[in-house]
Design a protein around this motif. Sequence first.
Motif, PDB file in Angstrom:
ATOM      1  N   ALA A 155      38.875  52.750  28.548  1.00 29.77           N
ATOM      2  CA  ALA A 155      38.118  53.996  28.441  1.00 29.77           C
ATOM      3  C   ALA A 155      36.827  53.789  27.653  1.00 29.77           C
ATOM      4  N   VAL A 156      36.875  52.951  26.620  1.00 31.53           N
ATOM      5  CA  VAL A 156      35.665  52.653  25.855  1.00 31.53           C
ATOM      6  C   VAL A 156      34.683  51.845  26.699  1.00 31.53           C
ATOM      7  N   VAL A 157      35.194  50.913  27.469  1.00 25.18           N
ATOM      8  CA  VAL A 157      34.340  50.144  28.377  1.00 25.18           C
ATOM      9  C   VAL A 157      33.641  51.078  29.360  1.00 25.18           C
ATOM     10  N   GLY A 165      43.974  42.363  29.837  1.00 22.99           N
ATOM     11  CA  GLY A 165      44.331  43.456  30.734  1.00 22.99           C
ATOM     12  C   GLY A 165      43.126  44.298  31.109  1.00 22.99           C
ATOM     13  N   VAL A 166      42.218  44.498  30.154  1.00 18.41           N
ATOM     14  CA  VAL A 166      40.988  45.242  30.443  1.00 18.41           C
ATOM     15  C   VAL A 166      40.092  44.441  31.374  1.00 18.41           C
ATOM     16  N   LEU A 167      40.036  43.143  31.158  1.00 13.53           N
ATOM     17  CA  LEU A 167      39.255  42.273  32.037  1.00 13.53           C
ATOM     18  C   LEU A 167      39.737  42.383  33.473  1.00 13.53           C
ATOM     19  N   ASP A 168      41.051  42.468  33.644  1.00 14.58           N
ATOM     20  CA  ASP A 168      41.625  42.628  34.968  1.00 14.58           C
ATOM     21  C   ASP A 168      41.277  43.996  35.551  1.00 14.58           C
ATOM     22  N   ALA A 169      41.250  45.023  34.701  1.00 14.13           N
ATOM     23  CA  ALA A 169      40.966  46.384  35.173  1.00 14.13           C
ATOM     24  C   ALA A 169      39.494  46.599  35.494  1.00 14.13           C
ATOM     25  N   GLN A 175      46.234  42.376  38.516  1.00 14.60           N
ATOM     26  CA  GLN A 175      46.124  42.441  39.971  1.00 14.60           C
ATOM     27  C   GLN A 175      44.790  41.970  40.533  1.00 14.60           C
ATOM     28  N   ASP A 176      43.760  41.804  39.707  1.00 15.39           N
ATOM     29  CA  ASP A 176      42.427  41.491  40.224  1.00 15.39           C
ATOM     30  C   ASP A 176      42.014  40.079  39.801  1.00 15.39           C
ATOM     31  N   GLU A 177      42.022  39.152  40.744  1.00 15.43           N
ATOM     32  CA  GLU A 177      41.720  37.766  40.404  1.00 15.43           C
ATOM     33  C   GLU A 177      40.249  37.539  40.070  1.00 15.43           C
ATOM     34  N   ARG A 178      39.421  38.558  40.180  1.00 13.99           N
ATOM     35  CA  ARG A 178      38.039  38.424  39.716  1.00 13.99           C
ATOM     36  C   ARG A 178      37.983  38.196  38.211  1.00 13.99           C
ATOM     37  N   ARG A 179      39.069  38.475  37.519  1.00 14.98           N
ATOM     38  CA  ARG A 179      39.095  38.223  36.072  1.00 14.98           C
ATOM     39  C   ARG A 179      38.853  36.749  35.761  1.00 14.98           C
ATOM     40  N   TYR A 180      39.229  35.862  36.667  1.00 11.95           N
ATOM     41  CA  TYR A 180      39.066  34.438  36.414  1.00 11.95           C
ATOM     42  C   TYR A 180      37.605  34.006  36.427  1.00 11.95           C
TER      43      TYR A 180
END
Length: 240
Positions: free
Chosen positions: A59-61, A82-86, A162-167
């Motif tokens: 939410a802060v992001v 977890g935020v990076l993934d979101a 769930q989002d591999e863009r985090r890598y």
Amino acid sequence: MEIILVPGFWLDASSWSEVTPPLVDAGHRVTPLTLPGLESVDAPRAGIGLRDHIDAVTAVVDMADGPVVLVGHSGGGAIIHGVLDARPERVARAIYVDSGPLGEGGVINDELPAEGDGIPLPPWDLFDDADLVDMDAGLRGMFRNRAIPQPKGVACDKQHLQDERRYNVPATVIVCEFPSAMLHEWMAAGSPFTAELARMKDVEYVDLPTGHWPQFTRPAELGAAILAAVEQTADATGAR
């Protein structure tokens, strides 16, 4: 740049107070966070889990004007991951302070002794010697006096990603308790502990030899290390 500081277990936003001056002096916008259930010793902690902390930081992001740098200490590293993934498109860099990315299905630490809905700061003899390097009697007393019970669910809940863009998001790992060479050895050996980190595509490692709480034992050096990573990111992205 927008820098969001996520504390580790038993700590609130004030734990970053000696780290932030060089970041603020350099013109960056710094937001240290107090996460749900850690507002005070008497704050309610029932029903607060890992996802609640991830959602609070997300939410802060979402309120930030531009890309952000996430900094997570200890258990806060799992939260910022977890935020990076979101929100992988909103994070310019993730900085893990004596921590690392927690992968799918992992838990932060489900072996800590709980009392009801919270986990008080354990006795010092439950920690490894490496955790307590440079933590003299004065620092230990200060920490214990300010410590707030950690919501049990945050320590025990499984991470879900769930989002591999985090890598693809650049990361910095500030290593304190052991040299970064050990991380490389564990990754090369296929250790489950470093499996998620091994999948990150752009990682720099910074050695800051001290115990597990560098914001207390070496705050100036930690602030400088964070600033260097932020400045590198600002130069690469053109964001200020």
